[in-house]
Enzyme design. Structure first.
Site, short mmCIF file in Angstrom:
data_model
loop_
_atom_site.label_atom_id
_atom_site.label_comp_id
_atom_site.label_asym_id
_atom_site.label_seq_id
_atom_site.Cartn_x
_atom_site.Cartn_y
_atom_site.Cartn_z
N GLY A 169 0.82 -1.20 0.00
CA GLY A 169 0.00 0.00 0.00
C GLY A 169 0.85 1.26 0.00
O GLY A 169 2.04 1.23 0.35
N CYS A 170 0.26 2.37 -0.38
CA CYS A 170 1.01 3.62 -0.52
C CYS A 170 1.53 4.13 0.82
O CYS A 170 2.74 4.32 1.01
CB CYS A 170 0.14 4.66 -1.21
SG CYS A 170 -1.51 4.88 -0.47
N TYR A 171 0.61 4.35 1.78
CA TYR A 171 1.04 4.78 3.10
C TYR A 171 1.99 3.75 3.72
O TYR A 171 2.97 4.10 4.40
CB TYR A 171 -0.16 4.92 4.03
CG TYR A 171 -0.95 6.20 3.92
CD1 TYR A 171 -0.33 7.43 4.12
CD2 TYR A 171 -2.32 6.18 3.69
CE1 TYR A 171 -1.06 8.61 4.06
CE2 TYR A 171 -3.06 7.35 3.63
CZ TYR A 171 -2.43 8.57 3.81
OH TYR A 171 -3.15 9.73 3.76
N ALA A 172 1.69 2.47 3.51
CA ALA A 172 2.48 1.41 4.12
C ALA A 172 3.91 1.41 3.58
O ALA A 172 4.86 1.11 4.32
CB ALA A 172 1.83 0.06 3.88
#
Length: 337
Positions: A169-172
């Site tokens: 994921g992007c934030y991850a």
């Protein structure tokens, strides 16, 4: 279904293997889910990459319309069902080398099942690679899916023989890159925290206050303050790369506090991370640790200054910097973009 004409270069249809003897012939990509921002960005990336070309671009809502911003060939959107994707995969990589599933969460499974069933009898090196961009396989426990963050999970990617990759994921991604170098030094009695702000493209194309520029004007919107899927992904994936000397393990997994927000800029992510440490360090120590950790990684840049979203927009790398340590506390503050 009738096979759609493929990209034509110089008046002849390309045919090639994916081996090292392919003389640099591009790999053919089948994109499922082209309507969203991610699909559009993938089309642009493939168009500018010398090693890839589009074979199929599937979108239920855009079927029959020309694929925009793609200059390598004239290509129309199609609407491929899971069964049709399986039929195309039956001949291995002769139609498509890489299937990219740019679908919402909980939608990819029928397509994956169809490809798996169609290619079950083929040698591994003839089966197409499948990259899922949703969260559906990021927590896989079967060993079939590799987690696609090579800076931290390169070993599992290299030994993976199934050709199934779960995209992080992007934030991850930014959060893990910001925390990973400090795993040996974390204070296990306190949780790292991540304050994240993303552009409104991250809210998708379905109209909502989170992607309405007028509503976002002079505004910052918090959302999913607890149990965000990226919060679980950050802790889960960092725990998978822990070593025996680290204060975390599968029996005692790392947990992270995550607070996401959406802002009025279109694309990009800014993260402020607070990481509690079990030993005293200063900002220079931190910078040196990160520089050494990422010294061979071309897509992670370590800076002394805090990264800015506008400087990193449309770039294909992450920037980590802005290290600070309070004089009376062993807690690091840093930024990632």
């Amino acid at each position: 279904m009738a096979r759609k004409p493929t990209a034509v270069f110089g008046g002849a249809r390309r045919s090639y293997s994916t081996s090292s003897s392919s003389s640099g012939a591009p790999l053919r990509v089948g994109l499922i889910g082209a309507r969203g921002y991610t699909g559009r960005e993938l089309i642009r990336l493939v168009d500018t990459h010398p090693r890839f070309e589009l074979a199929y671009v599937s979108s239920r809502e855009l079927a029959g319309k020309p694929v925009p911003n793609y200059t390598k060939a004239s290509l129309d959107h199609v609407n491929l069902s899971a069964q049709q994707v399986g039929n195309l995969a039956r001949d291995g990589r002769s139609n498509v080398d890489v299937w990219i599933l740019a679908l919402p969460n909980n939608v990819a499974a029928p397509f994956v099942a169809a490809i798996d069933e169609a290619t079950a009898g083929l040698p591994t090196d003839q089966q197409p690679v499948v990259i899922d961009l949703s969260a559906d396989y990021r927590f896989d426990k079967t060993g079939q899916w590799a987690y696609g963050l090579p800076e931290l999970h390169r070993d599992s990617l290299l030994v993976n023989t199934t050709g199934r990759i779960a995209n992080p994921g992007c934030y991850a991604t930014g959060s893990q890159l910001g925390i990973a170098p400090l795993l040996p030094y974390l204070d296990p009695t306190r949780l790292p925290s991540v304050f994240g702000v993303s552009g409104y493209s991250g809210a998708g194309t379905k109209p909502s206050p989170k992607n309405d520029p007028e509503f976002l004007r002079d505004n910052l919107i918090p959302y999913a303050p607890v149990n965000h899927i990226h919060e679980r992904e950050i802790g889960h994936s960092l725990t998978r790369i822990t070593k025996p000397q680290y204060p975390f393990s599968s029996a005692n997994p790392l947990q992270v506090q995550f607070s996401p927000h959406v802002a009025s800029f279109f694309q990009g992510i800014a993260l402020t991370l607070h990481v509690p440490l079990r030993m005293s360090m200063n900002a220079k120590d931190m910078h040196d640790i990160y520089k050494e950790f990422y010294q061979k990684e071309r897509l992670v840049h370590v800076t002394e200054a805090a990264p800015l979203v506008r400087d990193n927009a449309e770039k294909h790398y992450s920037v980590v910097g802005g290290f600070a340590v309070p004089p009376s506390d062993g807690q690091l503050e840093e930024g990632s973009a």
